[in-house]
Design an enzyme around this catalytic site. Sequence first.
Site, PDB file in Angstrom:
ATOM      1  N   SER A  86     -13.136  -1.158  -3.501  1.00 21.56           N
ATOM      2  CA  SER A  86     -13.370  -2.227  -3.223  1.00 21.56           C
ATOM      3  C   SER A  86     -14.405  -2.264  -1.964  1.00 21.56           C
ATOM      4  CB  SER A  86     -11.520  -2.802  -3.073  1.00 21.56           C
ATOM      5  OG  SER A  86     -10.964  -2.620  -1.971  1.00 21.56           O
ATOM      6  N   TYR A 124      -2.100  -0.061  10.227  1.00 19.50           N
ATOM      7  CA  TYR A 124      -2.693  -0.769   9.166  1.00 19.50           C
ATOM      8  C   TYR A 124      -1.151  -0.745   8.251  1.00 19.50           C
ATOM      9  CZ  TYR A 124      -3.786  -1.021   4.181  1.00 19.50           C
ATOM     10  OH  TYR A 124      -3.714  -1.613   2.671  1.00 19.50           O
ATOM     11  N   SER A 151       0.994  -1.345   0.218  1.00 17.63           N
ATOM     12  CA  SER A 151      -0.536   0.166   0.072  1.00 17.63           C
ATOM     13  C   SER A 151       1.124   1.041  -0.191  1.00 17.63           C
ATOM     14  CB  SER A 151      -1.055  -0.327   1.482  1.00 17.63           C
ATOM     15  OG  SER A 151      -1.390   0.853   1.459  1.00 17.63           O
TER      16      SER A 151
HETATM   17  N1  LIG Z   1      -8.131  -1.185  -1.713  1.00 12.57           N
HETATM   18  C1  LIG Z   1      -7.460  -0.030  -1.221  1.00 12.57           C
HETATM   19  O1  LIG Z   1      -7.807   1.029  -1.321  1.00 12.57           O
HETATM   20  C2  LIG Z   1      -6.470   0.012  -1.065  1.00 12.57           C
HETATM   21  C3  LIG Z   1      -5.384   0.473  -1.065  1.00 12.57           C
HETATM   22  C4  LIG Z   1      -3.351  -0.245  -0.351  1.00 12.57           C
HETATM   23  C5  LIG Z   1      -3.718  -1.614  -0.764  1.00 12.57           C
HETATM   24  N2  LIG Z   1      -4.503  -2.673  -0.232  1.00 12.57           N
HETATM   25  C6  LIG Z   1      -4.109  -3.535  -0.046  1.00 12.57           C
HETATM   26  O2  LIG Z   1      -4.984  -4.411  -1.170  1.00 12.57           O
HETATM   27  C7  LIG Z   1      -5.296  -6.128  -0.671  1.00 12.57           C
HETATM   28  C8  LIG Z   1      -6.680  -6.280  -1.269  1.00 12.57           C
HETATM   29  O3  LIG Z   1      -7.335  -5.229  -1.006  1.00 12.57           O
HETATM   30  P1  LIG Z   1      -8.680  -4.316  -1.216  1.00 12.57           P
HETATM   31  O4  LIG Z   1      -8.876  -3.198  -1.309  1.00 12.57           O
HETATM   32  O5  LIG Z   1      -9.637  -5.529  -2.388  1.00 12.57           O
HETATM   33  O6  LIG Z   1     -10.063  -4.899   0.042  1.00 12.57           O
HETATM   34  P2  LIG Z   1     -11.491  -6.378  -0.228  1.00 12.57           P
HETATM   35  O7  LIG Z   1     -12.219  -5.745  -1.576  1.00 12.57           O
HETATM   36  O8  LIG Z   1     -11.925  -6.007   1.048  1.00 12.57           O
HETATM   37  O9  LIG Z   1     -10.446  -7.781  -0.351  1.00 12.57           O
HETATM   38  C9  LIG Z   1      -9.755  -8.440   0.983  1.00 12.57           C
HETATM   39  C10 LIG Z   1      -9.946  -9.802   0.465  1.00 12.57           C
HETATM   40  O10 LIG Z   1      -8.854  -9.794   1.465  1.00 12.57           O
HETATM   41  C11 LIG Z   1      -9.583 -11.410   1.623  1.00 12.57           C
HETATM   42  N3  LIG Z   1      -9.184 -11.628   3.270  1.00 12.57           N
HETATM   43  C12 LIG Z   1      -9.567 -11.043   4.312  1.00 12.57           C
HETATM   44  N4  LIG Z   1      -9.827 -11.656   5.481  1.00 12.57           N
HETATM   45  C13 LIG Z   1      -8.736 -12.971   5.003  1.00 12.57           C
HETATM   46  C14 LIG Z   1      -9.083 -14.619   6.054  1.00 12.57           C
HETATM   47  N5  LIG Z   1      -8.713 -14.795   6.689  1.00 12.57           N
HETATM   48  N6  LIG Z   1      -8.517 -15.532   5.093  1.00 12.57           N
HETATM   49  C15 LIG Z   1      -8.591 -15.396   3.728  1.00 12.57           C
HETATM   50  N7  LIG Z   1      -9.083 -13.641   2.617  1.00 12.57           N
HETATM   51  C16 LIG Z   1      -9.171 -12.762   3.621  1.00 12.57           C
HETATM   52  C17 LIG Z   1     -11.328 -11.337   1.892  1.00 12.57           C
HETATM   53  O11 LIG Z   1     -11.691 -12.785   0.969  1.00 12.57           O
HETATM   54  P3  LIG Z   1     -12.809 -13.238   2.174  1.00 12.57           P
HETATM   55  O12 LIG Z   1     -13.342 -12.352   2.674  1.00 12.57           O
HETATM   56  O13 LIG Z   1     -13.855 -13.544   1.235  1.00 12.57           O
HETATM   57  O14 LIG Z   1     -11.029 -13.816   2.990  1.00 12.57           O
HETATM   58  C18 LIG Z   1     -11.150 -10.146   0.142  1.00 12.57           C
HETATM   59  O15 LIG Z   1     -10.989 -11.295  -1.030  1.00 12.57           O
HETATM   60  C19 LIG Z   1      -5.347  -5.517   0.801  1.00 12.57           C
HETATM   61  O16 LIG Z   1      -3.571  -6.149   0.765  1.00 12.57           O
HETATM   62  C20 LIG Z   1      -5.050  -4.389   1.054  1.00 12.57           C
HETATM   63  O17 LIG Z   1      -4.516  -4.248   1.891  1.00 12.57           O
HETATM   64  C21 LIG Z   1      -6.285  -1.386  -0.791  1.00 12.57           C
END
Ligand SMILES: NC(=O)c1ccc[n+]([C@@H]2O[C@H](COP(=O)([O-])OP(=O)(O)OC[C@H]3O[C@@H](n4cnc5c(N)ncnc54)[C@H](OP(=O)(O)O)[C@@H]3O)[C@@H](O)[C@H]2O)c1
Length: 327
Positions: A234, A199, A186
């Site tokens: 997301s 975080y 991130s």
């Molecule tokens: N969105 C942003 O602005 C942003 C910015 C920078 C970085 N990121 C990073 O991008 C990555 C993806 O996030 P996203 O933004 O796409 O959010 P998201 O839509 O909430 O996706 C998160 C994913 O992680 C899975 N997950 C969470 N806890 C888990 C567990 N205990 N075991 C297995 N799977 C788990 C969730 O699946 P289930 O709930 O089905 O398990 C979901 O598929 C993350 O690492 C986040 O830190 C996001």
Amino acid sequence: MDWFSGILIFFVTCLVVQFVRLFLSDSDLQLQWAEIFGNSTGTLKGKVVWITGASSGIGESLAYRLAADGCRLVLSARREGRLQQIKQTIIDGGYSTQEDILIVPIDLLQFSSHPSTVQRVLQHFEKIDILVNNAGRSQRSLIEKCPMEVDREVLEINTLSPLSLTKAVLPHFIERKAGHVVYTSSVAGKIGSPGLGSYACSKHAMQGWLDSLRIEMYTHNIHVTSVCPGPVFSEALVHAFTDSADQSLGVIMDPSERRMTSERCASLIAVAIANRLDEVWVSPHPELLYLYLFQYFPSIAKRIANIFGQDRVSKVRRGIKSLHKTS
Ligand SMILES: NC(=O)c1ccc[n+]([C@@H]2O[C@H](COP(=O)([O-])OP(=O)(O)OC[C@H]3O[C@@H](n4cnc5c(N)ncnc54)[C@H](OP(=O)(O)O)[C@@H]3O)[C@@H](O)[C@H]2O)c1
């Protein structure tokens, strides 16, 4: 015009072009050039790619993108129903077959299950080319209010679980003398941010670990890519940790917010993977510009953050939801 003036004009023009590109772009300069002149994502065809956190957001979009590029996929998360729907959408789109997508439901916090899950994937595909550690959870709470229980949970899902899964896959990569570890870090993995203390801690920790891993794996022909996205649409704010261990933030992102789409983010991640880039920044402005400022002028950037960050601190103090519009 003499030759010196010619060279000078050439360099100044290059600099101006780079600056213009930087201001108009949504990724760092190295990734921009790779997108235009580097390996196309089609070179990933046939690769076995394991994506964690594939049930929504960036992971889901990456699954569609890599399927379109001809990759064979392992999709993991806890919500098996969502993973099955994503698989069906890919098959219905004609991008893949039943056998080329393996659904592996997993709660990544069950670290002891990681080695047997790797064996399950190997039984199906006989190899893993690329592991994308994408699963994670965001967080919104002030450090002074955040209980240790939440700090620990943030670090377990964002830091220890990808670390453990990568270690379970490494023996296979080392034996094959080939492999690629990708992690969705991130902007908060490079820069601290108010309301995101644990975080930022979890993502900064992974940056250091990945940099160490990259050097250790160099002679094994194993590549390491760290992706640093800024704000992306997301489900992240629905599931984000708060200052209470049993409460998620529950905020749905407003489509009018200034964020990158998960599709664009996934597309840039695919380019970074195809070109085996070490670290990439994927973000709208002003976060992208701030990353540059922070990288090259850290003292100035930290002073600016102290001044402009206070507004965000007071918003978080007033109640974390005042930072976000609820739908
Ligand atoms: N969105 C942003 O602005 C942003 C910015 C920078 C970085 N990121 C990073 O991008 C990555 C993806 O996030 P996203 O933004 O796409 O959010 P998201 O839509 O909430 O996706 C998160 C994913 O992680 C899975 N997950 C969470 N806890 C888990 C567990 N205990 N075991 C297995 N799977 C788990 C969730 O699946 P289930 O709930 O089905 O398990 C979901 O598929 C993350 O690492 C986040 O830190 C996001």
